[in-house]
Design a protein around this motif. Sequence first.
Motif, PDB file in Angstrom:
ATOM      1  N   ARG A 115      73.868   1.124 109.612  1.00 38.23           N
ATOM      2  CA  ARG A 115      75.305   0.996 109.765  1.00 38.23           C
ATOM      3  C   ARG A 115      75.596   1.622 110.968  1.00 38.23           C
ATOM      4  O   ARG A 115      75.016   2.178 111.626  1.00 38.23           O
ATOM      5  CB  ARG A 115      76.129   2.012 108.666  1.00 38.23           C
ATOM      6  CG  ARG A 115      75.846   1.584 107.111  1.00 38.23           C
ATOM      7  CD  ARG A 115      76.492   2.574 106.145  1.00 38.23           C
ATOM      8  NE  ARG A 115      76.124   2.154 105.020  1.00 38.23           N
ATOM      9  CZ  ARG A 115      77.188   2.279 104.108  1.00 38.23           C
ATOM     10  NH1 ARG A 115      78.188   2.576 104.295  1.00 38.23           N
ATOM     11  NH2 ARG A 115      76.876   1.853 102.778  1.00 38.23           N
ATOM     12  N   GLY A 116      77.020   1.290 111.679  1.00 38.13           N
ATOM     13  CA  GLY A 116      77.215   1.711 112.910  1.00 38.13           C
ATOM     14  C   GLY A 116      78.642   1.002 113.442  1.00 38.13           C
ATOM     15  O   GLY A 116      79.200   0.266 112.657  1.00 38.13           O
ATOM     16  N   VAL A 117      79.073   1.779 114.479  1.00 42.05           N
ATOM     17  CA  VAL A 117      80.238   1.434 115.132  1.00 42.05           C
ATOM     18  C   VAL A 117      80.045   0.612 116.336  1.00 42.05           C
ATOM     19  O   VAL A 117      78.808   0.711 116.854  1.00 42.05           O
ATOM     20  CB  VAL A 117      81.321   2.601 115.515  1.00 42.05           C
ATOM     21  CG1 VAL A 117      81.630   3.307 114.177  1.00 42.05           C
ATOM     22  CG2 VAL A 117      80.464   3.520 116.389  1.00 42.05           C
ATOM     23  N   SER A 130      83.402  -1.535 112.406  1.00 44.42           N
ATOM     24  CA  SER A 130      82.323  -0.924 111.851  1.00 44.42           C
ATOM     25  C   SER A 130      81.492  -1.883 111.047  1.00 44.42           C
ATOM     26  O   SER A 130      81.995  -2.740 110.715  1.00 44.42           O
ATOM     27  CB  SER A 130      82.778   0.180 110.962  1.00 44.42           C
ATOM     28  OG  SER A 130      83.371   1.073 111.432  1.00 44.42           O
ATOM     29  N   GLN A 143      77.076  -3.630 118.419  1.00 44.49           N
ATOM     30  CA  GLN A 143      76.756  -2.044 117.822  1.00 44.49           C
ATOM     31  C   GLN A 143      76.497  -1.264 119.034  1.00 44.49           C
ATOM     32  O   GLN A 143      75.528  -1.499 119.666  1.00 44.49           O
ATOM     33  CB  GLN A 143      75.602  -2.266 116.936  1.00 44.49           C
ATOM     34  CG  GLN A 143      75.515  -0.733 116.190  1.00 44.49           C
ATOM     35  CD  GLN A 143      74.653  -0.954 114.734  1.00 44.49           C
ATOM     36  OE1 GLN A 143      74.530  -1.991 114.504  1.00 44.49           O
ATOM     37  NE2 GLN A 143      74.457   0.157 114.246  1.00 44.49           N
TER      38      GLN A 143
END
Length: 107
Positions: A68-70, A55, A84
Amino acid sequence: MQTGAVLEIVIIVVIGLLLGFLSFALVGLLRVRSLRTRHRARIATVEPRHSEPASLIGLASEGRLQTRGVGTLALGDSHLLFAQLLPERDVLVPRDAITSARATRHF
């Protein structure tokens, strides 16, 4: 109205709904496949020795506009890459620029 006509209308509506659902599912499946293919290609650019799901909390340089992100954290011979998933973007860090690292299981 006759019962036969009503039954025909119900059948046509049900078939239309099923076709719409199947079309929606097929488009979704194709988009996910395309996203996975592009993601794997981006990771392959660093010829990773090791990769793990990760993450991204943010980048200090982006201030309040951080996304934000995975995605996937991939370690190559000369670079560390965070690819990402959505939005599709890469954070590429030369290994020489890394001065320390730590692992955490929570954030």
